[in-house]
Design a protein around this motif. Structure first.
Motif, PDB file in Angstrom:
ATOM      1  N   GLY A 182       0.798  -1.209   0.000  1.00 12.01           N
ATOM      2  CA  GLY A 182       0.000   0.000   0.000  1.00 12.01           C
ATOM      3  C   GLY A 182       0.827   1.253   0.000  1.00 12.01           C
ATOM      4  N   TRP A 183       0.171   2.336   0.411  1.00 11.50           N
ATOM      5  CA  TRP A 183       0.766   3.659   0.367  1.00 11.50           C
ATOM      6  C   TRP A 183       0.514   4.397   1.679  1.00 11.50           C
ATOM      7  CZ3 TRP A 183       3.611   5.005  -3.865  1.00 11.50           C
ATOM      8  CH2 TRP A 183       3.457   4.209  -4.992  1.00 11.50           C
ATOM      9  N   TYR A 184       1.558   5.048   2.130  1.00 14.06           N
ATOM     10  CA  TYR A 184       1.483   6.006   3.220  1.00 14.06           C
ATOM     11  C   TYR A 184       1.976   7.344   2.681  1.00 14.06           C
ATOM     12  CZ  TYR A 184       0.758   2.406   6.814  1.00 14.06           C
ATOM     13  OH  TYR A 184       0.235   1.404   7.587  1.00 14.06           O
ATOM     14  N   GLU A 205       4.253  16.993   9.341  1.00 16.55           N
ATOM     15  CA  GLU A 205       3.317  16.097  10.022  1.00 16.55           C
ATOM     16  C   GLU A 205       3.869  14.674  10.062  1.00 16.55           C
ATOM     17  OE1 GLU A 205      -0.509  18.493   8.130  1.00 16.55           O
ATOM     18  OE2 GLU A 205      -0.759  16.415   8.785  1.00 16.55           O
ATOM     19  N   GLN A 206       3.123  13.812  10.782  1.00  8.94           N
ATOM     20  CA  GLN A 206       3.495  12.412  10.881  1.00  8.94           C
ATOM     21  C   GLN A 206       3.091  11.653   9.618  1.00  8.94           C
ATOM     22  OE1 GLN A 206       5.020  11.068  13.494  1.00  8.94           O
ATOM     23  NE2 GLN A 206       4.723  12.524  15.158  1.00  8.94           N
ATOM     24  N   ARG A 207       3.747  10.530   9.394  1.00  6.04           N
ATOM     25  CA  ARG A 207       3.361   9.667   8.283  1.00  6.04           C
ATOM     26  C   ARG A 207       1.984   9.067   8.571  1.00  6.04           C
ATOM     27  NH1 ARG A 207       8.010   5.901   6.205  1.00  6.04           N
ATOM     28  NH2 ARG A 207       7.896   5.136   8.351  1.00  6.04           N
ATOM     29  N   GLU A 208       1.156   8.977   7.546  1.00  8.86           N
ATOM     30  CA  GLU A 208      -0.215   8.487   7.717  1.00  8.86           C
ATOM     31  C   GLU A 208      -0.573   7.518   6.598  1.00  8.86           C
ATOM     32  OE1 GLU A 208      -2.322  12.223   7.623  1.00  8.86           O
ATOM     33  OE2 GLU A 208      -2.489  12.201   5.437  1.00  8.86           O
ATOM     34  N   LEU A 209      -1.499   6.630   6.935  1.00  8.41           N
ATOM     35  CA  LEU A 209      -1.969   5.658   5.959  1.00  8.41           C
ATOM     36  C   LEU A 209      -2.790   6.342   4.877  1.00  8.41           C
ATOM     37  CD1 LEU A 209      -2.594   2.697   5.053  1.00  8.41           C
ATOM     38  CD2 LEU A 209      -4.614   2.847   6.536  1.00  8.41           C
ATOM     39  N   VAL A 210      -2.571   5.918   3.639  1.00  7.51           N
ATOM     40  CA  VAL A 210      -3.406   6.363   2.527  1.00  7.51           C
ATOM     41  C   VAL A 210      -4.312   5.217   2.076  1.00  7.51           C
ATOM     42  CG1 VAL A 210      -3.449   7.244   0.172  1.00  7.51           C
ATOM     43  CG2 VAL A 210      -1.672   8.016   1.771  1.00  7.51           C
ATOM     44  N   ALA A 211      -3.700   4.075   1.709  1.00  6.65           N
ATOM     45  CA  ALA A 211      -4.474   2.938   1.232  1.00  6.65           C
ATOM     46  C   ALA A 211      -3.642   1.674   1.359  1.00  6.65           C
ATOM     47  CB  ALA A 211      -4.894   3.144  -0.229  1.00  6.65           C
ATOM     48  N   SER A 258      -8.972  14.209  -8.419  1.00  9.43           N
ATOM     49  CA  SER A 258      -9.518  15.346  -7.661  1.00  9.43           C
ATOM     50  C   SER A 258      -8.564  15.763  -6.548  1.00  9.43           C
ATOM     51  CB  SER A 258     -10.885  14.987  -7.070  1.00  9.43           C
ATOM     52  OG  SER A 258     -11.796  14.618  -8.077  1.00  9.43           O
ATOM     53  N   LEU A 259      -7.308  15.910  -6.906  1.00 10.49           N
ATOM     54  CA  LEU A 259      -6.290  16.220  -5.902  1.00 10.49           C
ATOM     55  C   LEU A 259      -6.515  17.588  -5.279  1.00 10.49           C
ATOM     56  CD1 LEU A 259      -3.266  14.653  -7.737  1.00 10.49           C
ATOM     57  CD2 LEU A 259      -3.930  14.129  -5.384  1.00 10.49           C
ATOM     58  N   LYS A 260      -6.180  17.664  -3.995  1.00 18.17           N
ATOM     59  CA  LYS A 260      -6.335  18.886  -3.216  1.00 18.17           C
ATOM     60  C   LYS A 260      -4.965  19.322  -2.687  1.00 18.17           C
ATOM     61  CE  LYS A 260     -10.792  17.171  -1.478  1.00 18.17           C
ATOM     62  NZ  LYS A 260     -11.571  16.837  -0.256  1.00 18.17           N
ATOM     63  N   PRO A 261      -4.812  20.596  -2.378  1.00 17.15           N
ATOM     64  CA  PRO A 261      -3.523  21.032  -1.812  1.00 17.15           C
ATOM     65  C   PRO A 261      -3.127  20.249  -0.564  1.00 17.15           C
ATOM     66  CG  PRO A 261      -4.793  22.930  -2.504  1.00 17.15           C
ATOM     67  CD  PRO A 261      -5.698  21.740  -2.670  1.00 17.15           C
ATOM     68  N   GLU A 262      -4.107  19.818   0.226  1.00 16.77           N
ATOM     69  CA  GLU A 262      -3.790  19.052   1.437  1.00 16.77           C
ATOM     70  C   GLU A 262      -3.312  17.642   1.148  1.00 16.77           C
ATOM     71  OE1 GLU A 262      -6.617  20.744   0.757  1.00 16.77           O
ATOM     72  OE2 GLU A 262      -8.390  19.711   1.599  1.00 16.77           O
ATOM     73  N   ASP A 263      -3.332  17.221  -0.120  1.00 17.90           N
ATOM     74  CA  ASP A 263      -2.746  15.929  -0.493  1.00 17.90           C
ATOM     75  C   ASP A 263      -1.233  16.050  -0.702  1.00 17.90           C
ATOM     76  OD1 ASP A 263      -5.655  15.384  -2.500  1.00 17.90           O
ATOM     77  OD2 ASP A 263      -5.199  14.439  -0.565  1.00 17.90           O
ATOM     78  N   THR A 264      -0.702  17.262  -0.648  1.00 19.18           N
ATOM     79  CA  THR A 264       0.732  17.463  -0.803  1.00 19.18           C
ATOM     80  C   THR A 264       1.491  16.715   0.285  1.00 19.18           C
ATOM     81  OG1 THR A 264       0.494  19.623  -1.865  1.00 19.18           O
ATOM     82  CG2 THR A 264       2.585  19.183  -0.733  1.00 19.18           C
ATOM     83  N   ALA A 265       2.429  15.868  -0.136  1.00 15.39           N
ATOM     84  CA  ALA A 265       3.157  15.021   0.806  1.00 15.39           C
ATOM     85  C   ALA A 265       4.212  14.226   0.052  1.00 15.39           C
ATOM     86  CB  ALA A 265       2.203  14.059   1.518  1.00 15.39           C
TER      87      ALA A 265
END
Length: 115
Positions: free
Chosen positions: A35-37, A43-49, A84-91
């Protein structure tokens, strides 16, 4: 051991799409999970899928309906289609694999979404 190599990151405008790829050195069918984080700036690393060897899928609430994870066992590759990417998806997005009880990570690929 599992080596993971990501590709497909870049700069995109809000509302755009990107597809990330993760090529694994072992058969994706033999891994328990792949999957993807992501780690947003500061910020901390977080789960995506995540997708299991049996095909079960989990998404973070923040990406449900916009991101799609898939796996091509013939190519030992996992994909993340991001719409539908958003600025908050920047990582920095990291590929992940759980194999033999051990966790493995890719080197990361930058995704930047401009507003």
């Amino acid at each position: 051991q599992v080596q993971l190599v990501e590709s497909g990151g870049g700069l995109v405008q809000a509302g755009g799409s990107l597809r990330l790829s993760c090529a694994a050195s072992r058969s994706t069918f033999s891994t328990n999970y792949m999957g993807w984080y992501r780690r947003p700036p500061g910020e901390q690393r977080e789960l995506v899928a995540l997708i299991s060897s049996g095909g079960s899928i989990n998404y973070a609430d923040s990406v449900k309906g916009r991101f799609t994870i898939s796996r091509d066992n013939a190519k030992n590759t996992v994909y993340l289609q991001m719409n539908s990417l958003k600025p908050e998806d920047t990582a920095v997005y990291y590929c992940y694999a759980l194999y033999g009880g051990l966790s493995f990570w890719g080197q990361g690929t930058q995704v930047t979404v401009s507003s």
